[in-house]
Motif scaffolding. Sequence first.
Motif, PDB file in Angstrom:
ATOM      1  N   VAL A  54       0.898  -1.147   0.000  1.00  0.00           N
ATOM      2  CA  VAL A  54       0.000   0.000   0.000  1.00  0.00           C
ATOM      3  C   VAL A  54       0.937   1.196   0.000  1.00  0.00           C
ATOM      4  O   VAL A  54       1.681   1.408   0.969  1.00  0.00           O
ATOM      5  N   GLY A  55       0.955   1.925  -1.116  1.00  0.00           N
ATOM      6  CA  GLY A  55       1.953   2.971  -1.276  1.00  0.00           C
ATOM      7  C   GLY A  55       1.364   4.363  -1.397  1.00  0.00           C
ATOM      8  O   GLY A  55       0.177   4.533  -1.694  1.00  0.00           O
ATOM      9  N   PHE A  56       2.236   5.331  -1.177  1.00  0.00           N
ATOM     10  CA  PHE A  56       1.837   6.734  -1.176  1.00  0.00           C
ATOM     11  C   PHE A  56       2.859   7.547  -1.958  1.00  0.00           C
ATOM     12  O   PHE A  56       4.061   7.467  -1.688  1.00  0.00           O
ATOM     13  N   PHE A  57       2.377   8.332  -2.913  1.00  0.00           N
ATOM     14  CA  PHE A  57       3.254   9.095  -3.789  1.00  0.00           C
ATOM     15  C   PHE A  57       4.045  10.168  -3.043  1.00  0.00           C
ATOM     16  O   PHE A  57       5.160  10.491  -3.424  1.00  0.00           O
ATOM     17  N   HIS A  58       3.478  10.726  -1.975  1.00  0.00           N
ATOM     18  CA  HIS A  58       4.192  11.700  -1.141  1.00  0.00           C
ATOM     19  C   HIS A  58       4.341  11.137   0.268  1.00  0.00           C
ATOM     20  O   HIS A  58       4.217  11.860   1.261  1.00  0.00           O
ATOM     21  N   GLY A  59       4.637   9.857   0.353  1.00  0.00           N
ATOM     22  CA  GLY A  59       4.726   9.171   1.632  1.00  0.00           C
ATOM     23  C   GLY A  59       5.809   9.691   2.558  1.00  0.00           C
ATOM     24  O   GLY A  59       5.653   9.628   3.782  1.00  0.00           O
ATOM     25  N   ALA A  60       6.885  10.216   2.008  1.00  0.00           N
ATOM     26  CA  ALA A  60       7.961  10.743   2.855  1.00  0.00           C
ATOM     27  C   ALA A  60       7.496  11.938   3.676  1.00  0.00           C
ATOM     28  O   ALA A  60       8.081  12.236   4.720  1.00  0.00           O
ATOM     29  N   ALA A  61       6.438  12.604   3.247  1.00  0.00           N
ATOM     30  CA  ALA A  61       5.919  13.779   3.945  1.00  0.00           C
ATOM     31  C   ALA A  61       4.835  13.424   4.961  1.00  0.00           C
ATOM     32  O   ALA A  61       4.366  14.301   5.678  1.00  0.00           O
ATOM     33  N   LEU A  62       4.443  12.164   5.039  1.00  0.00           N
ATOM     34  CA  LEU A  62       3.337  11.769   5.915  1.00  0.00           C
ATOM     35  C   LEU A  62       3.810  11.483   7.333  1.00  0.00           C
ATOM     36  O   LEU A  62       4.889  10.917   7.530  1.00  0.00           O
ATOM     37  N   PRO A  63       2.979  11.836   8.319  1.00  0.00           N
ATOM     38  CA  PRO A  63       3.299  11.431   9.689  1.00  0.00           C
ATOM     39  C   PRO A  63       3.143   9.915   9.798  1.00  0.00           C
ATOM     40  O   PRO A  63       2.176   9.352   9.296  1.00  0.00           O
ATOM     41  N   ASP A  64       4.103   9.261  10.436  1.00  0.00           N
ATOM     42  CA  ASP A  64       4.090   7.806  10.534  1.00  0.00           C
ATOM     43  C   ASP A  64       4.545   7.362  11.930  1.00  0.00           C
ATOM     44  O   ASP A  64       5.588   6.732  12.092  1.00  0.00           O
ATOM     45  N   PRO A  65       3.749   7.687  12.957  1.00  0.00           N
ATOM     46  CA  PRO A  65       4.165   7.333  14.315  1.00  0.00           C
ATOM     47  C   PRO A  65       4.292   5.820  14.538  1.00  0.00           C
ATOM     48  O   PRO A  65       5.071   5.396  15.386  1.00  0.00           O
ATOM     49  N   ALA A  66       3.572   5.006  13.772  1.00  0.00           N
ATOM     50  CA  ALA A  66       3.660   3.550  13.905  1.00  0.00           C
ATOM     51  C   ALA A  66       4.867   2.988  13.149  1.00  0.00           C
ATOM     52  O   ALA A  66       5.150   1.794  13.237  1.00  0.00           O
ATOM     53  N   ARG A  67       5.557   3.838  12.393  1.00  0.00           N
ATOM     54  CA  ARG A  67       6.760   3.457  11.630  1.00  0.00           C
ATOM     55  C   ARG A  67       6.509   2.293  10.678  1.00  0.00           C
ATOM     56  O   ARG A  67       7.271   1.342  10.616  1.00  0.00           O
ATOM     57  N   LEU A  68       5.423   2.404   9.926  1.00  0.00           N
ATOM     58  CA  LEU A  68       5.060   1.371   8.958  1.00  0.00           C
ATOM     59  C   LEU A  68       5.665   1.607   7.588  1.00  0.00           C
ATOM     60  O   LEU A  68       5.864   0.658   6.827  1.00  0.00           O
ATOM     61  N   LEU A  69       5.943   2.856   7.261  1.00  0.00           N
ATOM     62  CA  LEU A  69       6.380   3.189   5.901  1.00  0.00           C
ATOM     63  C   LEU A  69       7.801   2.719   5.630  1.00  0.00           C
ATOM     64  O   LEU A  69       8.695   2.877   6.465  1.00  0.00           O
ATOM     65  N   GLN A  70       7.977   2.146   4.451  1.00  0.00           N
ATOM     66  CA  GLN A  70       9.276   1.678   3.982  1.00  0.00           C
ATOM     67  C   GLN A  70       9.614   2.381   2.683  1.00  0.00           C
ATOM     68  O   GLN A  70       8.727   2.850   1.982  1.00  0.00           O
ATOM     69  N   GLY A  71      10.896   2.396   2.357  1.00  0.00           N
ATOM     70  CA  GLY A  71      11.343   2.968   1.097  1.00  0.00           C
ATOM     71  C   GLY A  71      12.351   4.066   1.316  1.00  0.00           C
ATOM     72  O   GLY A  71      12.406   4.677   2.372  1.00  0.00           O
ATOM     73  N   ALA A  72      13.151   4.301   0.292  1.00  0.00           N
ATOM     74  CA  ALA A  72      14.214   5.292   0.382  1.00  0.00           C
ATOM     75  C   ALA A  72      14.137   6.323  -0.738  1.00  0.00           C
ATOM     76  O   ALA A  72      15.046   7.134  -0.878  1.00  0.00           O
ATOM     77  N   ALA A  73      13.065   6.284  -1.523  1.00  0.00           N
ATOM     78  CA  ALA A  73      12.919   7.269  -2.597  1.00  0.00           C
ATOM     79  C   ALA A  73      12.719   8.657  -2.004  1.00  0.00           C
ATOM     80  O   ALA A  73      12.387   8.806  -0.828  1.00  0.00           O
ATOM     81  N   GLU A  74      12.908   9.662  -2.822  1.00  0.00           N
ATOM     82  CA  GLU A  74      12.783  11.030  -2.339  1.00  0.00           C
ATOM     83  C   GLU A  74      11.384  11.317  -1.794  1.00  0.00           C
ATOM     84  O   GLU A  74      11.237  12.006  -0.791  1.00  0.00           O
ATOM     85  N   ARG A  75      10.343  10.790  -2.442  1.00  0.00           N
ATOM     86  CA  ARG A  75       8.963  11.091  -2.039  1.00  0.00           C
ATOM     87  C   ARG A  75       8.139   9.857  -1.680  1.00  0.00           C
ATOM     88  O   ARG A  75       7.363   9.884  -0.748  1.00  0.00           O
ATOM     89  N   MET A  76       8.259   8.806  -2.457  1.00  0.00           N
ATOM     90  CA  MET A  76       7.359   7.656  -2.307  1.00  0.00           C
ATOM     91  C   MET A  76       7.756   6.753  -1.136  1.00  0.00           C
ATOM     92  O   MET A  76       8.936   6.575  -0.844  1.00  0.00           O
ATOM     93  N   ARG A  77       6.722   6.226  -0.470  1.00  0.00           N
ATOM     94  CA  ARG A  77       6.891   5.243   0.593  1.00  0.00           C
ATOM     95  C   ARG A  77       5.751   4.235   0.477  1.00  0.00           C
ATOM     96  O   ARG A  77       4.715   4.512  -0.115  1.00  0.00           O
TER      97      ARG A  77
END
Length: 82
Positions: free
Chosen positions: A26-49
């Motif tokens: 389940v991905g997000f195009f501006h995921g790097a800018a999203l709050p993620d207190p549960a630390r679920l987001l993965q990825g190292a791209a500039e924006r996507m997670r």
Amino acid sequence: MTAVRFACLGDAPFGYVKVFTAHMNVGFFHGAALPDPARLLQGAAERMRHVKLRSGTEPDAAAISRLIEAAYSDVKARWKNG
């Protein structure tokens, strides 16, 4: 072969679901800018997670819902502000 479906506000995509053989993202195009207190987001791209979901493991549905809501609000603000 993978299948991908996108979530959009008008013509602006903000999320996607991508299905693989062993998992789905389940991905997000501006995921790097999203709050993620549960630390679920993965990825190292500039924006996507993305959040990686695997069969046999229980996802944190509430945290994923908050990410989806935040991504929608983010794209709505970006769309409104041009």
